[in-house]
Design an enzyme around this catalytic site. Structure first.
Site, PDB file in Angstrom:
ATOM      1  N   PRO A 104       0.795  -1.236   0.000  1.00 10.56           N
ATOM      2  CA  PRO A 104       0.000   0.000   0.000  1.00 10.56           C
ATOM      3  C   PRO A 104       0.826   1.285   0.000  1.00 10.56           C
ATOM      4  CG  PRO A 104       0.131  -0.888   2.210  1.00 10.56           C
ATOM      5  CD  PRO A 104       0.862  -1.870   1.328  1.00 10.56           C
ATOM      6  N   GLU A 105       2.165   1.181  -0.084  1.00  9.16           N
ATOM      7  CA  GLU A 105       3.003   2.366   0.102  1.00  9.16           C
ATOM      8  C   GLU A 105       2.636   3.522  -0.834  1.00  9.16           C
ATOM      9  OE1 GLU A 105       5.903  -1.038   1.250  1.00  9.16           O
ATOM     10  OE2 GLU A 105       4.151  -0.740  -0.025  1.00  9.16           O
ATOM     11  N   VAL A 106       2.562   3.247  -2.137  1.00  6.88           N
ATOM     12  CA  VAL A 106       2.279   4.324  -3.089  1.00  6.88           C
ATOM     13  C   VAL A 106       0.917   4.960  -2.791  1.00  6.88           C
ATOM     14  CG1 VAL A 106       1.805   4.829  -5.526  1.00  6.88           C
ATOM     15  CG2 VAL A 106       3.774   3.414  -4.902  1.00  6.88           C
TER      16      VAL A 106
END
Length: 263
Positions: free
Chosen positions: A141-143
């Protein structure tokens, strides 16, 4: 004498460590935050891996306490200023974990359940084997939350699933289940209820029966090949073949194979 499975000391508040024979069990232990990767947990995790290597454990099983393996970075923790020395140290510590788990000094098994997201999935993918409970949710989920991947995943993930799929997993950031992770080749086993750690320990027990020198050289061959061209990889294979041929444990293993009629 230390009894099998008894605690031999904890590297820190957020990680527990036990060792029985050649198997170390490293348990992320921040269950109230789903073992989110705060700087403190990351530091403790690194120390635990270093301890397993220093104690010459053959295998390290990495797992999580509570409802999750690791839900990624702790977004509710006090944010580190991006240009601060503390933030830079945290990033280096994350990548040090990747380096330690991918070194030939130890074989690692991630036993994941609940959530393996972001940094948690990166921890798992740095291991040599991943065993997952059938209900585990995976994802990057970083982006989606304005962050960047760490732990060498920009290099390692395309090696595992190919560049187009790696881009899909990271740029879209959509979560997926254990069966899809297995189909993508990201994990080795999917287990039913109550089977996660027994399966991980079974793999660890089988690994312990292999000649340790040969295990280390085989792992190093894979890691070196990822960083080199085919000619360099083949040259290293010859070098390692000569080294394993002279080792005492390899000779014992060949004798056992011959005795049991195996080829």
């Amino acid at each position: 004498m230390q009894s099998p499975g008894a605690p031999v000391g904890a590297p820190g508040e957020f990680v527990s460590y036990t060792r029985a024979g050649g198997v170390a069990v490293i348990r992320l232990n921040r269950p109230d935050r789903l073992n989110a990767a705060s700087p403190e947990l990351v530091t403790d995790f690194k120390r635990a891996i270093e301890r397993a290597i220093a104690e010459r454990a053959v295998v390290a099983i990495i797992t999580g306490e509570g409802r999750a393996f690791c839900a990624g970075h702790d977004l509710k923790a006090e944010a580190l200023a991006p240009d601060s020395p503390q933030a830079l140290d945290h990033l280096h510590q994350l990548q040090d974990i990747t380096r330690l788990l991918r070194s030939a000094a130890i074989i690692s098994i991630a036993a994941v359940h609940g959530y393996a997201l972001g940094a948690g999935l990166e921890f798992a993918l740095s291991c040599d084997f991943i065993v997952a409970d059938e209900h585990t949710r995976f994802g990057f989920p970083e982006v989606s939350v304005g962050l960047s991947v760490t732990g060498g995943i920009s290099f390692l993930l395309p090696q595992a699933v190919g560049l187009p799929m790696a881009k899909e997993l990271i740029l879209l950031g959509e979560p997926f289940g254990a069966e899809r992770a297995l189909a993508l080749g990201l994990i080795n086993r999917v287990t039913g209820p109550g089977r996660l750690l027994p399966v991980a320990h079974d793999i660890a027990d089988r690994l312990q029966q292999k000649p340790r020198h040969a295990l280390a050289l085989a792992k190093e061959s894979f890691e070196s090949a990822l960083r080199s061209d085919v000619e360099t990889a083949m040259a290293l294979e010859i070098e390692n073949a000569l080294l394993t041929g002279d080792s005492t444990d390899a000779e014992a293993a060949r004798t056992e194979f011959a005795t049991n009629g195996q080829a």
